[in-house]
Design a protein around this motif. Structure first.
Motif, short mmCIF file in Angstrom:
data_model
loop_
_atom_site.label_atom_id
_atom_site.label_comp_id
_atom_site.label_asym_id
_atom_site.label_seq_id
_atom_site.Cartn_x
_atom_site.Cartn_y
_atom_site.Cartn_z
N ALA A 94 -69.04 -53.80 -126.58
CA ALA A 94 -67.70 -54.34 -126.37
C ALA A 94 -67.11 -53.69 -125.12
O ALA A 94 -67.65 -52.70 -124.60
N THR A 95 -66.01 -54.21 -124.62
CA THR A 95 -65.33 -53.61 -123.49
C THR A 95 -64.92 -52.19 -123.85
O THR A 95 -64.38 -51.94 -124.93
N SER A 106 -68.71 -49.72 -134.34
CA SER A 106 -68.85 -50.43 -135.62
C SER A 106 -68.41 -49.59 -136.82
O SER A 106 -68.11 -50.13 -137.88
N ASP A 107 -68.34 -48.26 -136.64
CA ASP A 107 -67.88 -47.40 -137.74
C ASP A 107 -66.37 -47.24 -137.74
O ASP A 107 -65.81 -46.49 -138.54
N GLY A 108 -65.68 -47.96 -136.86
CA GLY A 108 -64.22 -47.91 -136.83
C GLY A 108 -63.70 -47.44 -135.49
O GLY A 108 -64.36 -46.68 -134.77
N THR A 109 -62.50 -47.90 -135.16
CA THR A 109 -61.89 -47.55 -133.87
C THR A 109 -60.48 -47.00 -134.05
O THR A 109 -59.67 -47.01 -133.12
N THR A 162 -70.23 -58.80 -127.49
CA THR A 162 -70.35 -57.99 -128.72
C THR A 162 -68.98 -57.43 -129.06
O THR A 162 -68.42 -56.65 -128.29
N TYR A 163 -68.44 -57.82 -130.20
CA TYR A 163 -67.12 -57.35 -130.60
C TYR A 163 -67.19 -55.95 -131.20
O TYR A 163 -68.26 -55.47 -131.60
N ASN A 164 -66.01 -55.30 -131.26
CA ASN A 164 -65.96 -53.92 -131.75
C ASN A 164 -66.65 -53.73 -133.09
O ASN A 164 -67.34 -52.73 -133.30
N ALA A 206 -61.63 -47.83 -126.88
CA ALA A 206 -61.84 -49.22 -127.29
C ALA A 206 -60.65 -50.08 -126.87
O ALA A 206 -59.55 -49.58 -126.63
N PHE A 207 -60.88 -51.40 -126.78
CA PHE A 207 -59.85 -52.35 -126.36
C PHE A 207 -59.51 -53.30 -127.51
O PHE A 207 -60.41 -53.75 -128.24
#
Length: 241
Positions: A158-159, A213-216, A204-206, A179-180
């Protein structure tokens, strides 16, 4: 004398029936208060916790001490973008940390990094270039600022923006990533649809990103602005000093 004998001696046998629920009620109030206090304290503790550590690679800055600059655009083109990062110390109740060294780096609008290339990981060769990389030292408010272009993205990610924070002596404190926000009206979507960027086909999304993928929750930034006027990112990173 035990409590039972004491009550009997005073002729207060009936008081026991009244006192018991009163004592239980008081105890419940105390327990409820403790529970609320625990929730509050836990919330405070969670809010003032070290930001997640993430991978530095595969394209870390090779000689960051030579890239002390606020404007990191170089020859790259794209949507104007400013980055404001605040660093806080969890060991000082998350007070702003002055004198921390902050390195950042991110890809260009096409998903390429400077200082690398000509390999399977990045076919375009930018091994001799040094765009979109910079170093600054936090001011009295714990802040650093950079002028850049809005990052693009590349397969599998992801960005994002990479950050490495050091103490004033140059000892590593934390390597993390920013993360964005995503969504139809997000800067990510609006920029991707603008001229020169490659859209979101295959993005690819967050939630599916191998880093996020484990959280932002403590890596998510706030991004405001427009494509025509540019976007501004603000973010707080918490470290342990």
């Amino acid at each position: 004398m035990d409590r039972k004998s004491f009550l009997k001696t005073l002729g207060m046998a009936g008081v026991a029936a009244v006192a018991a629920p009163v004592l239980m009620f008081c105890r419940k109030d105390d327990e409820d208060e403790d529970a609320v206090t625990g929730i509050i304290n836990n919330s405070i503790s969670t809010a003032c916790a070290v930001t997640n550590s993430e991978t530095e690679g595969p394209f870390p800055t090779k000689s960051p001490s030579g890239l002390v600059q606020t404007n990191i655009v170089s020859d790259r083109t794209g949507v104007p973008f400013t980055i404001a990062i605040t660093v806080q110390n969890v060991n000082a109740n998350c007070a702003n940390l002055q004198g921390a060294i902050v390195d950042i780096w991110h890809c260009d609008k096409d998903g390429n990094y400077s200082e690398y290339g000509g390999t399977g990981m990045q076919s375009t060769n930018y091994a001799s270039a040094h765009f979109l990389r910079g170093r600054q030292t936090t001011d009295a408010n714990g802040k650093v600022n950079f002028t850049s272009i809005f990052p693009g993205w590349y397969n599998g990610r992801a960005t994002h923006i990479h950050v490495h924070v050091y103490n004033a002596a140059g000892q590593s404190l934390l390597v993390t990533q920013i993360a964005f926000p995503e969504g139809n009206d997000s800067a990510v979507a609006l920029v991707a649809a603008s001229t020169g960027y490659k859209g979101l086909s295959g993005y690819t999304y967050n939630s599916n990103d191998n880093v996020f993928s484990d959280g932002t929750s403590n890596e998510m930034s706030a991004v405001t602005g427009t494509v025509s006027g540019g976007f501004a990112l603000t973010h707080t990173i918490k470290v342990s000093v």
